[in-house]
Scaffold this motif. Structure first.
Motif, PDB file in Angstrom:
ATOM      1  N   PRO A 151      -9.994 -16.132 -20.336  1.00 52.04           N
ATOM      2  CA  PRO A 151     -10.592 -15.065 -19.527  1.00 52.04           C
ATOM      3  C   PRO A 151      -9.947 -13.723 -19.819  1.00 52.04           C
ATOM      4  CG  PRO A 151      -9.150 -16.435 -18.179  1.00 52.04           C
ATOM      5  CD  PRO A 151      -9.276 -17.119 -19.500  1.00 52.04           C
ATOM      6  N   PHE A 152     -10.738 -12.639 -19.717  1.00 53.21           N
ATOM      7  CA  PHE A 152     -10.250 -11.293 -19.979  1.00 53.21           C
ATOM      8  C   PHE A 152     -10.392 -10.456 -18.717  1.00 53.21           C
ATOM      9  CE2 PHE A 152      -9.184  -7.553 -22.219  1.00 53.21           C
ATOM     10  CZ  PHE A 152     -10.050  -6.547 -21.813  1.00 53.21           C
ATOM     11  N   ASN A 153      -9.312  -9.801 -18.326  1.00 58.90           N
ATOM     12  CA  ASN A 153      -9.320  -8.956 -17.133  1.00 58.90           C
ATOM     13  C   ASN A 153      -8.780  -7.591 -17.525  1.00 58.90           C
ATOM     14  OD1 ASN A 153      -9.106  -7.725 -14.685  1.00 58.90           O
ATOM     15  ND2 ASN A 153      -8.125  -9.462 -13.635  1.00 58.90           N
ATOM     16  N   LEU A 154      -9.613  -6.536 -17.388  1.00 57.54           N
ATOM     17  CA  LEU A 154      -9.222  -5.193 -17.823  1.00 57.54           C
ATOM     18  C   LEU A 154      -8.006  -4.696 -17.079  1.00 57.54           C
ATOM     19  CD1 LEU A 154      -9.827  -2.661 -19.474  1.00 57.54           C
ATOM     20  CD2 LEU A 154     -11.343  -1.893 -17.632  1.00 57.54           C
ATOM     21  N   LEU A 155      -7.947  -4.920 -15.760  1.00 57.07           N
ATOM     22  CA  LEU A 155      -6.837  -4.414 -14.965  1.00 57.07           C
ATOM     23  C   LEU A 155      -5.855  -5.512 -14.615  1.00 57.07           C
ATOM     24  CD1 LEU A 155      -8.724  -1.949 -12.575  1.00 57.07           C
ATOM     25  CD2 LEU A 155      -7.554  -1.440 -14.709  1.00 57.07           C
ATOM     26  N   GLN A 203       0.825  -1.210   0.000  1.00 60.32           N
ATOM     27  CA  GLN A 203       0.000   0.000   0.000  1.00 60.32           C
ATOM     28  C   GLN A 203       0.856   1.255   0.000  1.00 60.32           C
ATOM     29  OE1 GLN A 203      -2.330  -0.742   3.561  1.00 60.32           O
ATOM     30  NE2 GLN A 203      -4.058  -1.513   2.376  1.00 60.32           N
ATOM     31  N   LYS A 204       1.967   1.183   0.694  1.00 64.10           N
ATOM     32  CA  LYS A 204       2.858   2.341   0.782  1.00 64.10           C
ATOM     33  C   LYS A 204       3.480   2.666  -0.571  1.00 64.10           C
ATOM     34  CE  LYS A 204       6.558   4.086   3.784  1.00 64.10           C
ATOM     35  NZ  LYS A 204       7.387   3.760   4.959  1.00 64.10           N
ATOM     36  N   LEU A 205       3.727   1.645  -1.401  1.00 67.59           N
ATOM     37  CA  LEU A 205       4.310   1.877  -2.724  1.00 67.59           C
ATOM     38  C   LEU A 205       3.376   2.710  -3.595  1.00 67.59           C
ATOM     39  CD1 LEU A 205       5.898  -1.608  -3.564  1.00 67.59           C
ATOM     40  CD2 LEU A 205       7.004   0.413  -2.603  1.00 67.59           C
ATOM     41  N   SER A 206       2.058   2.582  -3.375  1.00 70.24           N
ATOM     42  CA  SER A 206       1.088   3.370  -4.134  1.00 70.24           C
ATOM     43  C   SER A 206       0.745   4.690  -3.454  1.00 70.24           C
ATOM     44  CB  SER A 206      -0.207   2.571  -4.340  1.00 70.24           C
ATOM     45  OG  SER A 206      -0.018   1.533  -5.256  1.00 70.24           O
ATOM     46  N   PHE A 207       1.162   4.821  -2.189  1.00 71.67           N
ATOM     47  CA  PHE A 207       0.753   6.003  -1.420  1.00 71.67           C
ATOM     48  C   PHE A 207       1.158   7.293  -2.100  1.00 71.67           C
ATOM     49  CE2 PHE A 207       2.199   9.281   1.597  1.00 71.67           C
ATOM     50  CZ  PHE A 207       0.967   9.661   2.116  1.00 71.67           C
ATOM     51  N   PHE A 208       2.418   7.399  -2.560  1.00 69.86           N
ATOM     52  CA  PHE A 208       2.891   8.667  -3.114  1.00 69.86           C
ATOM     53  C   PHE A 208       2.195   9.008  -4.434  1.00 69.86           C
ATOM     54  CE2 PHE A 208       6.369   7.690  -0.185  1.00 69.86           C
ATOM     55  CZ  PHE A 208       6.495   8.904   0.460  1.00 69.86           C
ATOM     56  N   ASN A 209       1.817   7.987  -5.208  1.00 69.53           N
ATOM     57  CA  ASN A 209       1.055   8.255  -6.428  1.00 69.53           C
ATOM     58  C   ASN A 209      -0.311   8.852  -6.096  1.00 69.53           C
ATOM     59  OD1 ASN A 209       2.986   7.363  -8.243  1.00 69.53           O
ATOM     60  ND2 ASN A 209       2.272   5.261  -8.203  1.00 69.53           N
ATOM     61  N   TRP A 210      -1.025   8.185  -5.171  1.00 78.48           N
ATOM     62  CA  TRP A 210      -2.357   8.655  -4.827  1.00 78.48           C
ATOM     63  C   TRP A 210      -2.310   9.909  -3.958  1.00 78.48           C
ATOM     64  CZ3 TRP A 210      -6.001   7.204  -7.799  1.00 78.48           C
ATOM     65  CH2 TRP A 210      -5.878   5.983  -8.475  1.00 78.48           C
ATOM     66  N   ILE A 240      -2.833   8.300 -12.913  1.00 80.44           N
ATOM     67  CA  ILE A 240      -3.763   7.163 -12.984  1.00 80.44           C
ATOM     68  C   ILE A 240      -3.259   6.128 -13.990  1.00 80.44           C
ATOM     69  CG2 ILE A 240      -6.081   6.442 -13.660  1.00 80.44           C
ATOM     70  CD1 ILE A 240      -7.091   9.155 -12.663  1.00 80.44           C
ATOM     71  N   ILE A 241      -2.897   6.594 -15.166  1.00 80.95           N
ATOM     72  CA  ILE A 241      -2.389   5.675 -16.196  1.00 80.95           C
ATOM     73  C   ILE A 241      -1.115   4.983 -15.712  1.00 80.95           C
ATOM     74  CG2 ILE A 241      -1.411   5.538 -18.525  1.00 80.95           C
ATOM     75  CD1 ILE A 241      -3.284   7.842 -19.316  1.00 80.95           C
ATOM     76  N   TYR A 242      -0.246   5.744 -15.076  1.00 82.54           N
ATOM     77  CA  TYR A 242       1.017   5.179 -14.588  1.00 82.54           C
ATOM     78  C   TYR A 242       0.745   4.089 -13.552  1.00 82.54           C
ATOM     79  CZ  TYR A 242       5.748   4.883 -12.717  1.00 82.54           C
ATOM     80  OH  TYR A 242       6.974   4.415 -12.307  1.00 82.54           O
ATOM     81  N   ASP A 243      -0.100   4.407 -12.553  1.00 75.57           N
ATOM     82  CA  ASP A 243      -0.300   3.489 -11.432  1.00 75.57           C
ATOM     83  C   ASP A 243      -1.140   2.273 -11.816  1.00 75.57           C
ATOM     84  OD1 ASP A 243       0.136   3.322  -8.395  1.00 75.57           O
ATOM     85  OD2 ASP A 243      -2.009   2.939  -8.562  1.00 75.57           O
ATOM     86  N   ARG A 244      -2.161   2.458 -12.667  1.00 75.79           N
ATOM     87  CA  ARG A 244      -3.085   1.374 -12.958  1.00 75.79           C
ATOM     88  C   ARG A 244      -2.692   0.531 -14.155  1.00 75.79           C
ATOM     89  NH1 ARG A 244      -4.761   0.166  -8.720  1.00 75.79           N
ATOM     90  NH2 ARG A 244      -6.330  -1.128  -9.745  1.00 75.79           N
ATOM     91  N   PHE A 245      -1.890   1.071 -15.058  1.00 68.23           N
ATOM     92  CA  PHE A 245      -1.552   0.346 -16.282  1.00 68.23           C
ATOM     93  C   PHE A 245      -0.043   0.170 -16.478  1.00 68.23           C
ATOM     94  CE2 PHE A 245      -5.698   2.309 -17.014  1.00 68.23           C
ATOM     95  CZ  PHE A 245      -6.452   1.194 -17.370  1.00 68.23           C
ATOM     96  N   ARG A 305       7.676  -1.776  -8.060  1.00 73.28           N
ATOM     97  CA  ARG A 305       7.421  -0.415  -8.520  1.00 73.28           C
ATOM     98  C   ARG A 305       7.277  -0.336 -10.044  1.00 73.28           C
ATOM     99  NH1 ARG A 305      11.145   0.890  -4.191  1.00 73.28           N
ATOM    100  NH2 ARG A 305      10.138   2.303  -2.689  1.00 73.28           N
ATOM    101  N   GLY A 306       7.517  -1.397 -10.738  1.00 72.96           N
ATOM    102  CA  GLY A 306       7.487  -1.394 -12.201  1.00 72.96           C
ATOM    103  C   GLY A 306       8.851  -1.049 -12.764  1.00 72.96           C
TER     104      GLY A 306
END
Length: 623
Positions: free
Chosen positions: A619-623, A198-205, A401-406, A419-420
């Motif tokens: 199966p198809f998963n958008l995210l 969760q902390k890895l995404s904290f700074f993005n959000w 959003i694009i960076y964090d989700r895709f 972190r990608g």
């Protein structure tokens, strides 16, 4: 009966283990210094109050900074260079003072108490600033002359009150900025893999959330300032800041805190002095012979022991046992490694100065360009030039959003990095974008000057027929660059700082912005002076009050060249940089999960292809 007693005993032991496991392992405490349980404090429930505060605080800050140059030129009748430098000097002070706030937090009051005091100072500054723009006696009379040199200038009293308010606000932000994001990050336990993720995404959000405040400031507040009045335009964020302080205080029962551990500057100074004192001593081959405390000593203090590393090896001399126990002659290995971690970041910090010099252009010269263009939308509505900075915010929100989700999810599969990509790689992409921004800005300004000459408007500042949206690409790209470089910069200096110096580490990213703004003032004044002195004989330099006789295209091209040179310097420094070791194995756990997930996906994909051959879709998963 014995079976019942034994079962009760086992049940009690299980409950005891669960309770013990629920306590945070990173030294977090409540305000009274007691250990805290993860289920009761911290995580996103605590971050809600922190993020809401930051939305309001950014509304107040950008409500002032984004349109400050307009107030200085239109209301206080200052010239382009003087007004631009006043904006960047104040902005630089806003970003330099966090060093002081970080010192007070880490050494004396702690982050929470430092933040509370500093936020009240901010409120005082905002209140005085609202008063300064509201009272007619505290500003010169209105003047419609486009040449502000012909207008009555602001008196010393006007300037003293206005800038005193501004710099009180700057002093307050010195205590809030390095601590608010650090308090937010402290709500996640590095020793718990789930919270570490969760902390890895904290700074993005974090950046995503606070820029909602920026968006409101650069659209609604700027419009109110330009079309309704500066009193209301400054009064709204002042009231909002007061409400935000109350909201932050309401979240106190949910926060995790870190105890102050002493001055980081003194700790580092002791290492430097001890190294000099033991300079003639030979460093032992076995690092276990260096001075270090027992692990239990660190556990009692809620801090962490760091093993010796080979980088900056000469500093290990500070931990050589010479018989002296004086703290200025003998330091622990952990203290030495903390100093190494802060020093290793300095070359990267230097590399961020030039990109930080580019950011003020969007709040100064870009806006001055906008004032020369056609701002009409329809028959009546006029776009305030400072509102174009809203597109910086919008493009950044979309990019995050694009960076964090895709982007991150795609890169995780390729790199097995949670972190990608690495933080320095992310920072480098932002630097490349800065080169592109200044190149585009130079070409757009060259086109604007061509239109001005074509319509015979070189000698006056009448609006051109060219639409203000001509500037849109450079504003949008600033937001995309921020999504890479600014987010990475904040996370990098926080992540790579020692656990006991997180506020100081966070202040590095703000120091970068401060020095960048001071450097912007220096470059603008120097280039203006040199080009005016050695011009083409007409006395005009690259930056004049009348932009139609200026050559901002040359100045932007000059900045693009500086960005390119700095980028190659950054490549060398980042190649040499060694990331610090993690204090926990949470990152390794997350990396192992990614590897296992990627390995499992390959057979699944093969089965999917086989199913397709039998007429079934995978199966198809958008995210």
């Amino acid at each position: 009966m014995r079976v019942t007693q034994r079962s009760s005993s086992l049940f009690a032991e299980e409950i005891s283990c669960e309770v013990e496991d629920d306590y945070s392992k990173d030294g977090s405490v409540d305000l009274k210094g007691n250990p805290v349980r993860r289920s009761h404090r911290g995580r996103w429930s605590a971050c809600f109050f922190i993020i809401v505060y930051e939305v309001f605080e950014r509304t107040a800050y950008y409500g002032i900074s984004s349109n400050l140059i307009s107030y200085l030129t239109d209301k206080l009748h200052q010239g382009t260079v003087q007004a631009s430098n006043n904006v960047t000097n104040w902005t630089a002070t806003v970003w330099i003072t966090p060093i002081l706030g970080a010192y007070i937090a880490d050494a004396h009051l702690g982050r929470y108490r430092t933040f509370i005091v500093a936020s009240l100072v901010c409120l005082i500054g905002m209140s005085l600033l609202t008063l300064a723009v509201s009272m007619p006696s505290l500003k010169p009379p209105p003047c419609l002359d486009t040449n502000k040199e012909n207008c009555k200038q602001a008196s010393r009293l006007h300037l003293a009150i206005f800038f005193t308010a501004l710099y009180i606000l700057a002093l307050g932000t010195g205590g809030t900025k390095p601590n608010i994001s650090t308090i937010g990050a402290d709500q996640f336990d590095d020793f718990h893999p789930g919270e570490k993720a969760q902390k890895l995404s904290f700074f993005n959000w974090w950046m995503f959330s606070i820029f909602f405040g920026t968006l409101f400031a650069t659209t609604t507040l700027v419009y109110i300032q330009e079309n309704v009045g500066w009193s209301l335009g400054y009064g709204i964020p002042t009231v909002g800041l007061a409400i935000a302080i109350l909201i932050f205080a309401a979240g106190t029962p949910f926060y995790r805190h870190k105890l102050p551990t002493g001055s980081p500057f003194i700790r580092m100074a002791k290492v430097i002095v001890a190294t000099a004192w033991n300079w003639r001593q030979d460093i032992p081959d076995d690092s276990r012979q260096l001075y270090e405390l027992q692990l239990e000593e660190y556990s009692k203090q809620g801090t962490f022991r760091i093993d010796s590393t080979p980088s900056l090896r000469f500093l290990n001399k500070a931990a050589i046992r010479t018989g002296s126990t004086h703290s200025w002659k003998l330091c622990t290995v952990t203290q030495v490694e903390e100093t190494k971690q802060m020093l290793r970041m300095i070359p990267i910090l230097i590399c961020t100065f030039i990109p930080s010099t580019m950011l003020p252009q969007a709040q100064t010269l870009f806006i001055k360009q906008g004032r020369t263009l056609n701002r009409s939308v329809g028959s009546q509505f006029q776009i305030p030039p400072a509102s174009l900075t809203a597109f910086v915010t919008i493009s950044m929100l979309i990019s995050v959003i694009i960076y964090d989700r895709f982007f991150v999810k795609i890169m995780q599969k390729l790199t097995n990095n949670p972190r990608g990509i690495t933080l320095l790689q992310r920072m480098g992409i932002g630097m490349i974008l800065h080169i592109l921004i200044m190149t585009i800005a130079s070409l757009v300004e060259r086109h604007r000057l061509h239109v001005a000459r074509k319509n015979g408007l070189e000698k006056n500042e009448e609006q051109l027929s060219l639409t203000i949206f001509t500037l849109l690409p450079q504003f949008m790209l600033v937001g995309v660059a921020d999504a890479f470089s600014e987010v990475a910069k904040i996370e990098f200096f926080y992540d790579q700082a020692p656990e006991n110096m997180k506020s100081l580490g966070t202040s590095y990213s703000m120091t970068s912005l401060g020095i960048g703004n001071f450097l912007s003032s220096f470059l603008l004044s120097t280039v203006s002076h040199i080009t005016k002195k050695h011009g083409n004989g007409n006395g005009n330099g690259w930056i004049e009050n009348n932009l139609n006789v200026s050559h901002l295209d040359y100045y932007y091209a000059f900045l693009a060249v500086l960005c390119a040179i700095n980028f190659f310097f950054f490549l060398v420094m980042s190649k040499m940089y060694e990331y610090k070791a993690e204090v926990s194995d949470s990152i390794k756990v997350l990396s192992d999960k990614l590897k296992a997930s990627n390995i499992n996906e390959k057979p699944a994909m093969m089965r999917g292809r086989a199913d397709e051959g039998r007429g079934h879709l995978p199966p198809f998963n958008l995210l």
